[in-house]
Motif scaffolding. Structure first.
Motif, PDB file in Angstrom:
ATOM      1  N   ARG A 100       0.744  -0.926  -0.034  1.00 44.38           N
ATOM      2  CA  ARG A 100       0.060   0.022   0.052  1.00 44.38           C
ATOM      3  C   ARG A 100       0.819   1.304  -0.073  1.00 44.38           C
ATOM      4  NH1 ARG A 100      -4.448  -0.046   4.446  1.00 44.38           N
ATOM      5  NH2 ARG A 100      -5.295  -1.465   3.105  1.00 44.38           N
ATOM      6  N   ARG A 101       1.888   1.344   0.795  1.00 39.59           N
ATOM      7  CA  ARG A 101       2.909   2.427   0.836  1.00 39.59           C
ATOM      8  C   ARG A 101       3.645   2.535  -0.657  1.00 39.59           C
ATOM      9  NH1 ARG A 101       6.405   1.624   5.700  1.00 39.59           N
ATOM     10  NH2 ARG A 101       4.501   2.309   6.914  1.00 39.59           N
ATOM     11  N   GLN A 102       3.955   1.553  -1.307  1.00 37.25           N
ATOM     12  CA  GLN A 102       4.455   1.490  -2.480  1.00 37.25           C
ATOM     13  C   GLN A 102       3.575   2.201  -3.523  1.00 37.25           C
ATOM     14  OE1 GLN A 102       5.980  -2.384  -3.516  1.00 37.25           O
ATOM     15  NE2 GLN A 102       7.946  -1.534  -3.624  1.00 37.25           N
ATOM     16  N   GLN A 103       2.253   1.631  -3.471  1.00 35.63           N
ATOM     17  CA  GLN A 103       1.214   2.213  -4.353  1.00 35.63           C
ATOM     18  C   GLN A 103       0.939   3.692  -4.286  1.00 35.63           C
ATOM     19  OE1 GLN A 103      -0.778   0.548  -6.784  1.00 35.63           O
ATOM     20  NE2 GLN A 103      -2.000   2.101  -7.136  1.00 35.63           N
ATOM     21  N   HIS A 104       1.104   4.177  -2.816  1.00 37.17           N
ATOM     22  CA  HIS A 104       0.640   5.486  -2.439  1.00 37.17           C
ATOM     23  C   HIS A 104       1.982   6.383  -3.204  1.00 37.17           C
ATOM     24  CE1 HIS A 104      -0.420   9.060  -0.516  1.00 37.17           C
ATOM     25  NE2 HIS A 104       0.661   9.088   0.206  1.00 37.17           N
ATOM     26  N   GLY A 105       3.090   5.856  -2.818  1.00 34.13           N
ATOM     27  CA  GLY A 105       4.502   6.616  -3.521  1.00 34.13           C
ATOM     28  C   GLY A 105       4.428   6.516  -4.932  1.00 34.13           C
ATOM     29  N   THR A 106       3.994   5.664  -5.733  1.00 30.79           N
ATOM     30  CA  THR A 106       3.906   5.720  -7.195  1.00 30.79           C
ATOM     31  C   THR A 106       2.706   6.723  -7.537  1.00 30.79           C
ATOM     32  OG1 THR A 106       4.418   3.372  -7.124  1.00 30.79           O
ATOM     33  CG2 THR A 106       3.410   4.296  -9.316  1.00 30.79           C
ATOM     34  N   ASN A 107       1.373   6.758  -6.760  1.00 32.23           N
ATOM     35  CA  ASN A 107       0.478   7.705  -7.003  1.00 32.23           C
ATOM     36  C   ASN A 107       1.170   9.341  -6.818  1.00 32.23           C
ATOM     37  OD1 ASN A 107      -1.359   5.818  -8.180  1.00 32.23           O
ATOM     38  ND2 ASN A 107      -2.397   6.051  -5.934  1.00 32.23           N
ATOM     39  N   GLU A 108       1.926   9.506  -5.797  1.00 32.10           N
ATOM     40  CA  GLU A 108       2.462  10.784  -5.531  1.00 32.10           C
ATOM     41  C   GLU A 108       3.216  11.132  -6.511  1.00 32.10           C
ATOM     42  OE1 GLU A 108       2.162  13.340  -3.339  1.00 32.10           O
ATOM     43  OE2 GLU A 108       0.458  12.271  -2.948  1.00 32.10           O
ATOM     44  N   LYS A 109       4.278  10.292  -7.116  1.00 33.73           N
ATOM     45  CA  LYS A 109       5.292  10.380  -8.174  1.00 33.73           C
ATOM     46  C   LYS A 109       4.493  10.767  -9.362  1.00 33.73           C
ATOM     47  CE  LYS A 109       9.409   8.354 -10.459  1.00 33.73           C
ATOM     48  NZ  LYS A 109      10.050   7.292 -10.452  1.00 33.73           N
ATOM     49  N   LYS A 110       3.396  10.094  -9.757  1.00 34.63           N
ATOM     50  CA  LYS A 110       2.666  10.669 -11.115  1.00 34.63           C
ATOM     51  C   LYS A 110       2.101  11.877 -10.853  1.00 34.63           C
ATOM     52  CE  LYS A 110       1.448   5.735 -12.573  1.00 34.63           C
ATOM     53  NZ  LYS A 110       0.502   4.839 -12.914  1.00 34.63           N
ATOM     54  N   ASN A 148       3.364  14.489  -9.022  1.00 34.29           N
ATOM     55  CA  ASN A 148       4.261  15.383  -9.186  1.00 34.29           C
ATOM     56  C   ASN A 148       4.738  15.546 -10.710  1.00 34.29           C
ATOM     57  OD1 ASN A 148       4.347  16.185  -6.436  1.00 34.29           O
ATOM     58  ND2 ASN A 148       5.949  14.528  -5.988  1.00 34.29           N
ATOM     59  N   GLU A 149       4.919  14.657 -11.088  1.00 39.57           N
ATOM     60  CA  GLU A 149       5.411  14.269 -12.515  1.00 39.57           C
ATOM     61  C   GLU A 149       4.293  15.233 -13.630  1.00 39.57           C
ATOM     62  OE1 GLU A 149       6.239  11.152 -15.840  1.00 39.57           O
ATOM     63  OE2 GLU A 149       7.131  10.738 -14.201  1.00 39.57           O
ATOM     64  N   PHE A 150       3.090  14.974 -13.398  1.00 42.88           N
ATOM     65  CA  PHE A 150       2.055  15.596 -14.127  1.00 42.88           C
ATOM     66  C   PHE A 150       1.953  17.034 -13.742  1.00 42.88           C
ATOM     67  CE2 PHE A 150      -2.288  17.500 -14.089  1.00 42.88           C
ATOM     68  CZ  PHE A 150      -2.802  17.457 -15.411  1.00 42.88           C
ATOM     69  N   GLU A 181       4.530  18.873 -12.707  1.00 45.99           N
ATOM     70  CA  GLU A 181       6.005  19.520 -13.443  1.00 45.99           C
ATOM     71  C   GLU A 181       5.727  19.694 -14.705  1.00 45.99           C
ATOM     72  OE1 GLU A 181       8.518  20.708 -11.954  1.00 45.99           O
ATOM     73  OE2 GLU A 181       7.483  20.252  -9.953  1.00 45.99           O
ATOM     74  N   TRP A 182       5.115  18.519 -15.490  1.00 45.78           N
ATOM     75  CA  TRP A 182       4.769  18.902 -16.878  1.00 45.78           C
ATOM     76  C   TRP A 182       3.872  20.020 -17.266  1.00 45.78           C
ATOM     77  CZ3 TRP A 182       7.453  17.686 -21.062  1.00 45.78           C
ATOM     78  CH2 TRP A 182       8.161  16.418 -21.041  1.00 45.78           C
ATOM     79  N   SER A 183       2.910  20.172 -16.259  1.00 41.85           N
ATOM     80  CA  SER A 183       1.834  21.311 -16.637  1.00 41.85           C
ATOM     81  C   SER A 183       2.222  22.473 -16.579  1.00 41.85           C
ATOM     82  CB  SER A 183       0.991  20.990 -15.485  1.00 41.85           C
ATOM     83  OG  SER A 183      -0.015  19.860 -15.504  1.00 41.85           O
ATOM     84  N   LYS A 184       3.261  22.708 -15.413  1.00 49.81           N
ATOM     85  CA  LYS A 184       3.975  23.960 -15.026  1.00 49.81           C
ATOM     86  C   LYS A 184       4.918  24.159 -16.330  1.00 49.81           C
ATOM     87  CE  LYS A 184       6.211  23.520 -11.096  1.00 49.81           C
ATOM     88  NZ  LYS A 184       6.871  23.360  -9.768  1.00 49.81           N
ATOM     89  N   ALA A 185       5.606  23.227 -16.951  1.00 45.01           N
ATOM     90  CA  ALA A 185       6.565  23.390 -17.966  1.00 45.01           C
ATOM     91  C   ALA A 185       5.714  24.037 -19.208  1.00 45.01           C
ATOM     92  CB  ALA A 185       7.297  22.287 -18.451  1.00 45.01           C
ATOM     93  N   LEU A 186       4.428  23.206 -19.431  1.00 43.60           N
ATOM     94  CA  LEU A 186       3.614  23.828 -20.490  1.00 43.60           C
ATOM     95  C   LEU A 186       3.095  25.425 -20.312  1.00 43.60           C
ATOM     96  CD1 LEU A 186       1.967  20.527 -21.337  1.00 43.60           C
ATOM     97  CD2 LEU A 186       3.516  21.616 -22.855  1.00 43.60           C
ATOM     98  N   LEU A 187       2.718  25.576 -19.055  1.00 40.00           N
ATOM     99  CA  LEU A 187       2.201  26.869 -18.885  1.00 40.00           C
ATOM    100  C   LEU A 187       3.287  27.850 -19.058  1.00 40.00           C
ATOM    101  CD1 LEU A 187      -0.114  26.080 -15.991  1.00 40.00           C
ATOM    102  CD2 LEU A 187      -0.884  27.235 -17.957  1.00 40.00           C
ATOM    103  N   ILE A 188       4.355  27.565 -18.602  1.00 40.74           N
ATOM    104  CA  ILE A 188       5.638  28.550 -18.793  1.00 40.74           C
ATOM    105  C   ILE A 188       5.960  28.674 -20.390  1.00 40.74           C
ATOM    106  CG2 ILE A 188       8.096  28.867 -18.422  1.00 40.74           C
ATOM    107  CD1 ILE A 188       7.336  27.747 -15.688  1.00 40.74           C
TER     108      ILE A 188
END
Length: 193
Positions: free
Chosen positions: A4-14, A16-18, A20-27
């Motif tokens: 469950r902790r690994q699943q939660h970590g994977t969701n957090e990583k996704k 954060n990645e989303f 970061e990409w959104s910020k890059a596109l907006l900029i």
């Protein structure tokens, strides 16, 4: 629990990645808008009034910042808002304080003849008459000199150009910017004078 902790970590990583990409596109979109709105913008040449220098359909880049820090020079190619709620592209011929006249296909500024080598190809095409008819500012607009804050513009295809001879002098406030770089079509790519 470990899965469950690994699943939660994977969701957090996704997430954060989303983010970061959104910020890059907006900029990126923000910078593109700033560059286009304040610095440079494309324009398509519409018509034959600047032939042979510019062809109908040429795509150019307009430098919008040059005149924020300076003023047009004689023979600059400029884009400006015309009275018909349209943008025109023409060449600056007369600057503030200039007496502009044409006689026998020769430009005179303040009584001195000035060469216009960019007109030579068009002059060679003419079988009879002149490329530019005789005129003075007094004859056209009952003014002796180009007023402060204005320029006198003309198209290079003088017989078929709606320019300052018809629309009057152009306020520098109406000038969007200068242009000298064709980016399309590829065979025309480069600077023009």
């Amino acid at each position: 629990m470990n899965a469950r902790r690994q699943q939660h970590g994977t969701n957090e990583k996704k997430k954060n990645e989303f983010w970061e990409w959104s910020k890059a596109l907006l900029i990126a979109f923000g910078l593109a808008w700033i560059i286009r709105y304040f610095l440079f913008t494309p324009i398509v040449v519409d018509g034959e009034s600047m032939m042979p220098t510019l062809e109908d359909g040429d795509r150019m880049i307009v430098n919008k910042i040059g005149y924020e820090v300076g003023e047009p020079d004689r023979f600059d190619i400029v884009v400006f808002h015309a009275p018909e709620k349209k943008d025109y592209i023409k060449r600056v011929i007369g600057l503030p304080g200039d007496r502009v006249a044409y006689k026998n296909d020769q430009l005179y500024i303040n009584g001195e003849p000035l060469p216009e080598p960019y007109l030579d190809p068009k002059k060679e095409e003419i079988n009879e008459g002149t490329l530019t008819e005789d005129f003075t500012l007094e004859e056209l607009w009952q003014i002796e000199v180009v007023p402060e804050g204005y320029v006198f513009v003309m198209g290079d295809n003088r017989r078929y150009s709606k320019d300052s001879r018809i629309i009057g002098v152009v306020s520098m406030e109406e000038i969007i910017g200068s242009t000298s770089f064709i980016f399309w079509p590829p065979n025309e790519l480069g600077l023009v004078e």
